[in-house]
Design a protein around this motif. Structure first.
Motif, PDB file in Angstrom:
ATOM      1  N   VAL A  42      27.550  38.126  45.259  1.00  0.00           N
ATOM      2  CA  VAL A  42      28.676  37.212  45.509  1.00  0.00           C
ATOM      3  C   VAL A  42      28.525  35.936  44.686  1.00  0.00           C
ATOM      4  O   VAL A  42      29.502  35.443  44.089  1.00  0.00           O
ATOM      5  N   ARG A  43      27.322  35.412  44.610  1.00  0.00           N
ATOM      6  CA  ARG A  43      27.094  34.178  43.847  1.00  0.00           C
ATOM      7  C   ARG A  43      27.328  34.411  42.351  1.00  0.00           C
ATOM      8  O   ARG A  43      27.964  33.593  41.675  1.00  0.00           O
ATOM      9  N   THR A  44      26.807  35.516  41.846  1.00  0.00           N
ATOM     10  CA  THR A  44      27.014  35.838  40.427  1.00  0.00           C
ATOM     11  C   THR A  44      28.496  36.007  40.118  1.00  0.00           C
ATOM     12  O   THR A  44      28.992  35.533  39.087  1.00  0.00           O
ATOM     13  N   PHE A  45      29.205  36.664  41.022  1.00  0.00           N
ATOM     14  CA  PHE A  45      30.639  36.911  40.821  1.00  0.00           C
ATOM     15  C   PHE A  45      31.436  35.611  40.827  1.00  0.00           C
ATOM     16  O   PHE A  45      32.252  35.369  39.933  1.00  0.00           O
ATOM     17  N   THR A  46      31.210  34.777  41.828  1.00  0.00           N
ATOM     18  CA  THR A  46      32.047  33.574  41.988  1.00  0.00           C
ATOM     19  C   THR A  46      31.664  32.442  41.039  1.00  0.00           C
ATOM     20  O   THR A  46      32.534  31.728  40.546  1.00  0.00           O
ATOM     21  N   VAL A  47      30.372  32.298  40.771  1.00  0.00           N
ATOM     22  CA  VAL A  47      29.914  31.167  39.963  1.00  0.00           C
ATOM     23  C   VAL A  47      29.964  31.471  38.469  1.00  0.00           C
ATOM     24  O   VAL A  47      30.330  30.602  37.669  1.00  0.00           O
ATOM     25  N   LEU A  48      29.601  32.696  38.096  1.00  0.00           N
ATOM     26  CA  LEU A  48      29.489  33.024  36.676  1.00  0.00           C
ATOM     27  C   LEU A  48      30.606  33.925  36.154  1.00  0.00           C
ATOM     28  O   LEU A  48      31.320  33.563  35.213  1.00  0.00           O
ATOM     29  N   ARG A  49      30.771  35.092  36.757  1.00  0.00           N
ATOM     30  CA  ARG A  49      31.651  36.109  36.172  1.00  0.00           C
ATOM     31  C   ARG A  49      33.128  35.763  36.263  1.00  0.00           C
ATOM     32  O   ARG A  49      33.860  35.900  35.278  1.00  0.00           O
ATOM     33  N   LEU A  50      33.597  35.342  37.444  1.00  0.00           N
ATOM     34  CA  LEU A  50      35.034  35.106  37.615  1.00  0.00           C
ATOM     35  C   LEU A  50      35.542  33.963  36.732  1.00  0.00           C
ATOM     36  O   LEU A  50      36.545  34.151  36.023  1.00  0.00           O
ATOM     37  N   PRO A  51      34.892  32.780  36.708  1.00  0.00           N
ATOM     38  CA  PRO A  51      35.385  31.724  35.799  1.00  0.00           C
ATOM     39  C   PRO A  51      35.362  32.158  34.333  1.00  0.00           C
ATOM     40  O   PRO A  51      36.280  31.856  33.567  1.00  0.00           O
ATOM     41  N   ARG A  52      34.325  32.877  33.954  1.00  0.00           N
ATOM     42  CA  ARG A  52      34.195  33.318  32.556  1.00  0.00           C
ATOM     43  C   ARG A  52      35.291  34.314  32.193  1.00  0.00           C
ATOM     44  O   ARG A  52      35.886  34.221  31.113  1.00  0.00           O
ATOM     45  N   ALA A  53      35.555  35.258  33.092  1.00  0.00           N
ATOM     46  CA  ALA A  53      36.593  36.247  32.824  1.00  0.00           C
ATOM     47  C   ALA A  53      37.980  35.608  32.792  1.00  0.00           C
ATOM     48  O   ALA A  53      38.828  35.963  31.958  1.00  0.00           O
ATOM     49  N   VAL A  54      38.236  34.648  33.682  1.00  0.00           N
ATOM     50  CA  VAL A  54      39.525  33.942  33.693  1.00  0.00           C
ATOM     51  C   VAL A  54      39.709  33.160  32.399  1.00  0.00           C
ATOM     52  O   VAL A  54      40.798  33.132  31.813  1.00  0.00           O
ATOM     53  N   MET A  55      38.632  32.533  31.916  1.00  0.00           N
ATOM     54  CA  MET A  55      38.704  31.775  30.662  1.00  0.00           C
ATOM     55  C   MET A  55      38.976  32.699  29.489  1.00  0.00           C
ATOM     56  O   MET A  55      39.766  32.372  28.587  1.00  0.00           O
ATOM     57  N   ALA A  56      38.337  33.852  29.460  1.00  0.00           N
ATOM     58  CA  ALA A  56      38.579  34.818  28.385  1.00  0.00           C
ATOM     59  C   ALA A  56      40.009  35.340  28.435  1.00  0.00           C
ATOM     60  O   ALA A  56      40.665  35.497  27.399  1.00  0.00           O
ATOM     61  N   LEU A  57      40.499  35.597  29.645  1.00  0.00           N
ATOM     62  CA  LEU A  57      41.871  36.077  29.816  1.00  0.00           C
ATOM     63  C   LEU A  57      42.874  35.043  29.321  1.00  0.00           C
ATOM     64  O   LEU A  57      43.754  35.337  28.497  1.00  0.00           O
ATOM     65  N   ALA A  58      42.750  33.801  29.826  1.00  0.00           N
ATOM     66  CA  ALA A  58      43.685  32.741  29.444  1.00  0.00           C
ATOM     67  C   ALA A  58      43.501  32.325  27.991  1.00  0.00           C
ATOM     68  O   ALA A  58      44.478  32.089  27.269  1.00  0.00           O
ATOM     69  N   GLY A  59      42.251  32.237  27.550  1.00  0.00           N
ATOM     70  CA  GLY A  59      41.984  31.826  26.176  1.00  0.00           C
ATOM     71  C   GLY A  59      42.517  32.813  25.159  1.00  0.00           C
ATOM     72  O   GLY A  59      43.138  32.421  24.167  1.00  0.00           O
ATOM     73  N   GLY A  60      42.283  34.094  25.400  1.00  0.00           N
ATOM     74  CA  GLY A  60      42.803  35.114  24.490  1.00  0.00           C
ATOM     75  C   GLY A  60      44.317  35.118  24.460  1.00  0.00           C
ATOM     76  O   GLY A  60      44.939  35.248  23.398  1.00  0.00           O
ATOM     77  N   PHE A  61      44.935  34.954  25.635  1.00  0.00           N
ATOM     78  CA  PHE A  61      46.402  34.915  25.707  1.00  0.00           C
ATOM     79  C   PHE A  61      46.936  33.713  24.921  1.00  0.00           C
ATOM     80  O   PHE A  61      47.884  33.848  24.130  1.00  0.00           O
TER      81      PHE A  61
END
Length: 327
Positions: free
Chosen positions: A46-65
């Motif tokens: 849960v910590r890895t998902f919320t602290v590291l993976r989710l913000p990073r994936a959202v940034m990649a999604l929005a940044g690429g778009f």
């Protein structure tokens, strides 16, 4: 198959690819995440998902778009298939801002992000000012101004590198320039994602004007488009988008060049739906590149390595194709 159906299928396919790439970005990495472990409430997962993976994936999604949409705007407004988000110096200016922050302000994430964003905007306003001061109203004025600002920014960057500590500061500058999403956290996502969303929404609303800018200027004026003002607005919006992204991720190569071309090839036109498709393909490209960057080696690699592996052959293809068309 008519054009509308073809575009709809392309958008659906791209959206499914975004969904898959986003899921892969959340699950894959040094610490694999499974749905079962997440639902079971495992503390580390849960910590890895919320602290590291989710913000990073959202940034990649929005940044690429954002990079995909910005690249589409640049290529449409300049009527140049080789135009990309750093054509008017935004990437070079952001690099200078980040290097200045690392050396003289703060090497922390917030300070580097703020200075990189300001540096990108200053470079763009300088390019726009030089283009406005040049005689005539040719669209090539802005391209030439961007080349001049890029050269000036690269000179400033070299001078800053010479003053950097080779063991600490120089390494930080070089790593930022290579581009990476490794340092993305929840607090760093709060700034660029809303900027990308708002700027892209306004770009979509003004897409008809952008399309008219791709024809002859006199024809656009006859159709009631304030060419100079609209070009300034669209380029400013696209540049704000790029500056917001690269101020957090560092320099990301070729996404803004590759995504618009693929969108036009798939859709077969240059309308608003092709612009949306370009954004979706940009998200797929950056999400996939980031997943590869953190999984293919024992140490994390710069994400621009993987975007360049796709972008360089495509750029060579475009150059060769243009050369054949000229002859």
């Amino acid at each position: 198959m008519n054009n509308r159906m073809r575009t709809a299928l392309c958008l659906l396919g791209a959206a499914l690819c975004v969904f898959w790439a986003f899921g892969a970005a959340l699950c894959f990495g040094r610490y694999p995440i499974t749905v079962n472990a997440l639902l079971a409430g495992d503390a580390m997962t849960v910590r890895t998902f919320t602290v590291l993976r989710l913000p990073r994936a959202v940034m990649a999604l929005a940044g690429g778009f954002g990079l995909g949409v910005a690249g589409f705007v640049y290529q449409t407004v300049f009527r140049n298939p080789l135009a990309s988000p750093d054509i008017i110096g935004v990437s070079s200016g952001a690099s200078v801002g980040a290097a200045f922050s690392i050396l003289f302000v703060s090497s922390g994430a917030v300070g580097t992000t703020a200075c990189a964003f300001v540096g990108g905007l200053l470079a763009v306003f300088l390019s726009l000012g030089l283009a406005a001061a040049a005689p005539g109203r040719s669209k090539t004025n802005l391209v030439l101004a961007g080349i001049a600002v890029h050269a000036l920014a690269q000179t400033a960057l070299m001078l800053l590198k010479l003053t950097a500590d080779p063991e600490k500061e120089l390494a930080s500058i070089e790593y930022w320039i290579m581009g990476s999403l490794a340092g993305v956290t929840k607090s760093r996502v709060l700034f660029p994602v809303p900027v990308v969303f708002v700027c892209c929404a306004v770009i979509f609303a003004l897409h008809r004007h952008a399309l008219l800018l791709s024809v002859d200027e006199e024809e656009a004026r006859l159709l009631g488009v304030p060419v100079g003002r609209m070009r300034f607005v669209l380029l400013t919006l696209a540049t704000l988008t790029v500056a917001a992204v690269v101020s957090v991720t560092g320099l990301i190569s070729f996404v803004g060049l590759l995504a618009p071309h693929c969108a036009r090839l798939l859709a077969g036109h240059n309308r608003r739906s092709a612009c949306l498709l370009s954004g979706l393909l940009g998200s797929v490209l950056l999400l996939t590149a980031d997943t590869l960057a953190k999984t293919v080696a024992s140490t994390e690699l710069p994400v621009s390595i993987f975007t360049s592996l796709l972008g360089v052959p495509f750029l060579l293809y475009l150059i060769i194709k243009q050369g054949r068309e000229v002859h």
